[in-house]
Design an enzyme around this catalytic site. Structure first.
Site, short mmCIF file in Angstrom:
data_model
loop_
_atom_site.label_atom_id
_atom_site.label_comp_id
_atom_site.label_asym_id
_atom_site.label_seq_id
_atom_site.Cartn_x
_atom_site.Cartn_y
_atom_site.Cartn_z
N GLU A 105 0.87 -1.18 0.00
CA GLU A 105 0.00 0.00 0.00
C GLU A 105 0.90 1.22 0.00
O GLU A 105 1.74 1.38 0.89
CB GLU A 105 -0.94 -0.04 1.21
N CYS A 131 -1.56 9.37 3.73
CA CYS A 131 -1.65 8.92 2.34
C CYS A 131 -2.97 9.41 1.74
O CYS A 131 -3.07 9.63 0.54
CB CYS A 131 -1.57 7.41 2.27
P1 NAP Z 1 8.89 4.58 3.50
O1 NAP Z 1 10.04 5.50 3.57
O2 NAP Z 1 8.63 3.87 2.23
O3 NAP Z 1 9.10 3.52 4.69
C1 NAP Z 1 8.14 2.54 4.99
C2 NAP Z 1 8.83 1.36 5.63
O4 NAP Z 1 9.67 0.72 4.67
C3 NAP Z 1 9.72 1.72 6.81
O5 NAP Z 1 9.59 0.75 7.81
C4 NAP Z 1 11.10 1.68 6.17
O6 NAP Z 1 12.14 1.46 7.10
C5 NAP Z 1 10.95 0.51 5.24
N1 NAP Z 1 11.95 0.43 4.16
C6 NAP Z 1 12.69 1.44 3.62
N2 NAP Z 1 13.48 0.95 2.65
C7 NAP Z 1 13.26 -0.38 2.56
C8 NAP Z 1 13.78 -1.44 1.74
N3 NAP Z 1 14.68 -1.21 0.79
N4 NAP Z 1 13.30 -2.68 1.93
C9 NAP Z 1 12.37 -2.95 2.86
N5 NAP Z 1 11.86 -1.98 3.68
C10 NAP Z 1 12.28 -0.72 3.52
O7 NAP Z 1 7.52 5.32 3.89
P2 NAP Z 1 7.22 6.24 5.15
O8 NAP Z 1 7.93 7.54 5.01
O9 NAP Z 1 7.40 5.47 6.40
O10 NAP Z 1 5.64 6.47 5.00
C11 NAP Z 1 5.09 7.45 4.18
C12 NAP Z 1 4.57 6.86 2.90
O11 NAP Z 1 3.63 5.84 3.19
C13 NAP Z 1 3.82 7.86 2.04
O12 NAP Z 1 4.16 7.68 0.70
C14 NAP Z 1 2.36 7.51 2.28
O13 NAP Z 1 1.49 7.91 1.25
C15 NAP Z 1 2.44 6.02 2.42
N6 NAP Z 1 1.29 5.47 3.14
C16 NAP Z 1 0.37 4.76 2.43
C17 NAP Z 1 -0.75 4.25 3.05
C18 NAP Z 1 -1.77 3.45 2.29
O14 NAP Z 1 -2.61 2.81 2.92
N7 NAP Z 1 -1.74 3.45 0.98
C19 NAP Z 1 -0.93 4.47 4.41
C20 NAP Z 1 0.05 5.20 5.11
C21 NAP Z 1 1.15 5.69 4.46
P3 NAP Z 1 13.03 2.71 7.63
O15 NAP Z 1 12.09 3.58 8.38
O16 NAP Z 1 14.03 2.06 8.49
O17 NAP Z 1 13.60 3.36 6.43
#
Ligand code: NAP
Length: 516
Positions: free
Chosen positions: A285, A319
């Site tokens: 997501e 999001c």
């Molecule tokens: P993110 O930077 O993509 O991080 C999400 C998770 O992925 C974190 O636990 C992160 O760990 C981990 N991660 C990073 N690089 C990775 C890799 N190469 N392999 C595996 N895992 C990895 O996102 P965020 O800043 O936490 O959240 C914001 C984003 O989430 C926005 O784009 C928002 O729109 C989206 N979101 C979507 C929904 C939905 O339901 N569609 C809901 C909420 C949020 P680290 O923190 O250690 O880097």
């Protein structure tokens, strides 16, 4: 069993509730800076490498010190999860669901404590923090009941001479990778769905919200969940997250976060590695570029209110946040005046004080990225109507920002900013507004303000997004009421909080026995 009902929000207009919240914040502040281990089975593991989680509203304030898991720690968690799966998979569905119901009760009791930590670790406002915890409770209650439904006898057509049955069985070890913006709700929703269906889990919370992840583990432990069903592994996503995604014994990955990371996970999970016996199941997501369409036939004041609330609640870091208001030309100027007036009234500052509606954005990287998008918006011809600058304080505060005259195709009209920035776009008419709304890579939430029934019907058919609302804000989905998940690059449309969700964690075993 009582029918599912959404948990209600805490009413902070009641002085007693405000007092409880203030006390909970003080208590959390007295516990700042503690160290938290990894939790693998019943072992509390500390490592040489650590990282800190900070308060975004008080840059130097350390929330806690956490372990930076490396590949070795990831492997240890995998071995434990594999071992525990051997028994957990056969635990009765009723018993598994009971753990969720117990956890929901504990969460209700710890409500102010969790709220307080979300305020400090994520910069959530009181209402936003409380809504996140309410949603987590809803997931526990809803998925517990859903598991009981999936465990019932499944309807099949019977043919003579055979007895046919179908059971839903778990998949194996799942990796849950969560974001920081709904630090309890999303983490709890993904994890509880995975465990109640009989899988074991390695939970990798965001490095910006590890404390909330730890609180969740404390709740599971208090609920009596057997050790090793959920293993808590903090550390960099690109190191331990990546290792677990690629691991041949990983059966499924459930991720919520950015498009970039989500797509990388899809790609990596598609590669079959030595010793891998299955096609990994992946639920991702991702982001959004959500729009609210404002038609000429509507009450502009309530439309502006819905847009402002959707754009700036939790600093626009949802999001589902409205990052585009698409307004038909007839009411464009009037709407702009209305939105600017409401935006300028919003209060910004540390959200440990109830009166501040908006807090800091999550970290320095996010702050810099948001500021550069504001500059880009102006460079490309946008007109700054409100905000566009930092707000006072020792944190990452940005004033709620409205940029008008943004054109379809402009950078800030296309890319997810994930901050308090609203782009306002003028549409020729209603049809043009729908066309603009659909013209991004995303398709998560959307809303339309119009009193015209034909126009509502048209948007129902043509506005392509996973969660569409009429005459209300585009944020604030309730579990079981508005199953949540997006189209296109917003994700795999898993519909969290919906009746299909648990199927993502199950496989169906079809059995037939010759009789007579
Ligand atoms: P993110 O930077 O993509 O991080 C999400 C998770 O992925 C974190 O636990 C992160 O760990 C981990 N991660 C990073 N690089 C990775 C890799 N190469 N392999 C595996 N895992 C990895 O996102 P965020 O800043 O936490 O959240 C914001 C984003 O989430 C926005 O784009 C928002 O729109 C989206 N979101 C979507 C929904 C939905 O339901 N569609 C809901 C909420 C949020 P680290 O923190 O250690 O880097």
């Amino acid at each position: 069993m009582k029918e599912f009902k959404n948990d209600s929000y805490t009413d902070f207009s009641i002085p007693e509730n405000r007092k409880k919240m203030e006390e909970a914040i003080k208590k959390a502040e007295s516990e700042l800076g503690k160290e938290y281990p990894l939790i693998i089975g019943s072992e509390k593991v500390t490592l040489d490498e650590k990282f800190k989680s900070f308060n975004p509203a008080e840059k130097e304030q350390v929330i806690g010190v956490f372990q930076k898991a490396d590949k070795e720690a990831g492997e240890k968690a995998m071995q434990k999860a594999l071992e525990v799966f051997c028994d957990w998979r056969f635990v009765d569905a009723q018993e598994r669901a009971e753990y969720l119901f117990k956890a929901a009760d504990i969460m209700r009791r710890k409500r102010f404590e969790i709220d307080a930590w979300e305020i400090l670790e994520e910069g959530k406002g009181w209402l936003e923090a409380d809504a996140d915890v309410a949603e987590a409770i809803d997931f526990l209650e809803f998925y517990g009941r859903e598991m009981l439904r999936y465990a019932e006898e499944q309807p099949l057509v019977q043919i003579s001479g055979e007895k046919a049955e179908l059971f839903y069985i778990p998949l194996g070890v799942g990796i849950v990778i969560s974001p920081w913006n709904f630090p309890m709700a999303i983490l709890c929703g993904m994890t509880s769905a995975a465990l109640v269906t009989g899988n074991t889990v390695i939970l990798k919370p965001s490095s910006d919200s590890p404390k909330i992840g730890h609180l969740f583990m404390e709740i599971l432990e208090e609920a009596g969940l057997p050790p090793g069903v959920v293993n808590y592994v903090t550390g960099s996503g690109s190191v331990v997250g990546d290792y677990l995604v690629k691991h041949p014994k990983t059966r499924f990955i459930t991720f919520t976060g950015s498009k970039e990371v989500g797509l990388r996970i899809v790609e990596q999970a598609a590669i079959t590695r030595e010793g891998q016996k299955w096609v990994k199941r992946v639920v991702v997501e991702m982001g959004g570029k959500d729009a609210i369409i404002v038609d000429g036939e509507t009450n502009l004041d309530s439309a502006a209110e819905g847009v402002v609330y959707s754009a700036f609640g939790f600093q626009g870091q949802k999001c589902s946040a409205c990052s585009r208001a698409i307004v038909v030309s007839k009411v464009y100027d009037e709407f702009l005046a209305c939105v600017a007036e409401k935006t300028k009234k919003l209060t910004v500052g540390p959200t440990k004080y109830y009166e501040n509606y908006m807090g800091a954005v999550i970290n320095e990287k996010a702050y810099n990225s948001i500021v550069s998008y504001v500059e880009k918006g102006k460079e490309e011809g946008g007109r700054l109507l409100a905000g566009g600058e930092s707000a006072e304080g020792n944190g990452y505060f940005i004033k709620p920002t409205v940029i008008a005259d943004v054109k379809p195709g402009d950078t800030i009209e296309q890319e997810e900013i994930f901050g308090p920035v609203l782009a306002v776009i003028k549409a020729k008419d209603y049809d043009d507004a729908i066309k603009i709304a659909n013209d991004t890579d995303y398709g998560l939430t959307g809303a339309v303000y119009t009193e015209n029934r034909e126009k509502i019907d048209k948007a129902k058919k043509l506005f392509h997004c996973g969660n569409l609302y009429f005459n209300r804000k585009c944020t604030g989905a309730f579990v079981a009421v508005h199953p949540f998940g997006g189209f296109n690059m917003s994700g795999t449309d898993s519909k969290a909080g919906g009746r299909d969700y648990l199927l993502l964690f199950l496989q169906a075993k079809s059995i037939s026995e010759k009789i007579g």
